[in-house]
Design a protein around this motif. Structure first.
Motif, PDB file in Angstrom:
ATOM      1  N   LYS A  72     -95.563  -6.876  43.342  1.00  0.00           N
ATOM      2  CA  LYS A  72     -95.595  -8.334  43.132  1.00  0.00           C
ATOM      3  C   LYS A  72     -96.776  -8.957  43.871  1.00  0.00           C
ATOM      4  CE  LYS A  72     -90.644  -9.280  42.428  1.00  0.00           C
ATOM      5  NZ  LYS A  72     -89.442  -9.943  43.011  1.00  0.00           N
ATOM      6  N   GLN A  99     -92.715  -7.688  34.394  1.00  0.00           N
ATOM      7  CA  GLN A  99     -93.032  -8.404  33.164  1.00  0.00           C
ATOM      8  C   GLN A  99     -92.907  -9.918  33.353  1.00  0.00           C
ATOM      9  OE1 GLN A  99     -94.248  -7.643  30.210  1.00  0.00           O
ATOM     10  NE2 GLN A  99     -93.834  -9.619  29.245  1.00  0.00           N
ATOM     11  N   GLN A 100     -92.093 -10.344  34.306  1.00  0.00           N
ATOM     12  CA  GLN A 100     -91.952 -11.774  34.586  1.00  0.00           C
ATOM     13  C   GLN A 100     -93.203 -12.352  35.245  1.00  0.00           C
ATOM     14  OE1 GLN A 100     -88.394 -12.201  36.955  1.00  0.00           O
ATOM     15  NE2 GLN A 100     -87.069 -11.281  35.400  1.00  0.00           N
ATOM     16  N   SER A 116     -88.151  -3.792  28.497  1.00  0.00           N
ATOM     17  CA  SER A 116     -88.538  -5.194  28.431  1.00  0.00           C
ATOM     18  C   SER A 116     -89.972  -5.332  28.923  1.00  0.00           C
ATOM     19  CB  SER A 116     -87.587  -6.033  29.296  1.00  0.00           C
ATOM     20  OG  SER A 116     -86.273  -5.969  28.802  1.00  0.00           O
TER      21      SER A 116
END
Length: 342
Positions: A72, A99-100, A116
């Motif tokens: 992150k 992916q966020q 995802s």
């Protein structure tokens, strides 16, 4: 900036790193900078040789969920536009979380579950197999499927010039050779008169633990030539008459170079593709080295099928050329950069 999360060590085949490098070089050729994110320093020489930036995460390569917080931070610091992830150690939750923060392209060889992510790259697919695309159709995930997306190095783009092929056999097993197939095939072929006129070019992977034995064999027999840290593999693929190869991306490189090949597998992710290449009459398969204790005999017998039947070898090279054109890395790079390559 495009990020690539990939590792290379004695447990992870170097093919993962090499195909990411191929895509990265095409991205940089198109004007986008790239950075590789790796758990440890193993394999960084490949990046240094090509002038590609990298960061060492100092995490566990085989427990990627524990590095999410580190990733992150890196994603934010590097201001990544895309993150390409190429690892069998990844989990669906790992991809979903990242992916966020950034669009993720996952290189999915195994197809064990749906992920995802923004996009999936699955290039070892045959035209009639459309199930993979339909699974993601309603999820808004873009799928790059088919061998036209095979991320090969630029040297493997199709060339019209035919090279003079010497009477030699190329043997390549990737970065490792767990079952010492190279050494076993050499012993078998050297002991049979049908191969008496052939030389053998053996590509020794950087993590091949059987290198001392191969060196000893080469010192005793001038027909054996060992090659390590090869900078341009296509030269050997275009100059040898036949090849023996483990499953993986190397098989597609051999297709682009149109060299009749006997393939074999020694890992789960290789088995199906090796079988398919035989079934589609693109390559002759010798089976799985984990299953057949006489894999060297099976490989030698299949090589003789080519040698004794030139028409068969010619037919297989045609099928190879029709399957792979060598421009897949460019196509993936254009996708990441939003370039219409049609």
């Amino acid at each position: 900036m495009i990020g690539f999360r990939v590792d290379a060590n004695e447990y992870v085949a170097t093919g993962h790193l090499m195909r990411c490098i191929s895509i990265a070089l095409q991205c940089e050729k198109l004007g986008e900078k790239c950075i590789f994110l790796m758990a440890e320093e193993k394999g960084i020489q490949y990046l240094q040789d090509r002038g590609i930036s990298y960061r060492i995460l100092h995490t566990q390569w085989n427990c990627m969920d524990t590095e999410i917080d580190v990733m992150k931070k890196v994603i934010q610091e590097e201001e990544l536009k895309w993150l390409v992830v190429d690892s069998y150690q990844v989990s669906a939750s790992y991809l979903a979380i990242l992916q966020q923060l950034v669009p993720v392209l996952y290189v999915d060889d195994l197809q064990k579950e749906m992920y995802s992510s923004a996009a999936i790259l699955c290039y070892i697919k045959w035209p009639e197999n459309v199930l993979y695309r339909t699974q993601y159709a309603d999820a808004g995930v873009q799928v790059l499927a088919g061998m036209q997306y095979a991320p090969l190095r630029e040297e493997f783009c199709m060339e019209d010039i035919e090279c003079e092929r010497e009477k030699s056999i190329l043997i390549t097993t990737g970065g490792t050779d767990t079952y010492n197939v190279s050494g076993r095939v050499l012993k078998y072929c050297l002991g049979h008169l049908e191969f008496a006129e052939y030389h053998f070019h053996v590509i020794v992977g950087s993590m091949n633990e059987n290198e001392p034995e191969l060196q000893s064999m080469a010192e005793r027999n001038p027909r054996i030539r060992l090659h390590k840290n090869v900078s341009r593999m296509s030269n050997y693929m275009r100059s040898c008459r036949y090849a023996v190869s483990a499953g993986g991306t190397t098989m597609l490189e051999l297709c682009a170079c149109k060299i009749p090949t006997v393939c074999f597998s020694f890992a789960d992710n290789q088995s199906e593709f090796v079988q398919d290449m035989d079934r589609k009459q693109v390559m002759l398969s010798a089976g799985d080295a984990r299953v057949y204790g006489d894999i060297e005999k099976r490989i030698g017998s299949r090589l003789l099928e080519y040698i004794k039947n030139p028409a068969l070898a010619e037919a297989y090279t045609e099928h190879m050329a029709n399957l792979v054109d060598g421009s897949g890395s460019r196509r993936v790079a254009e996708f990441l950069l939003g370039i219409d390559g049609s």
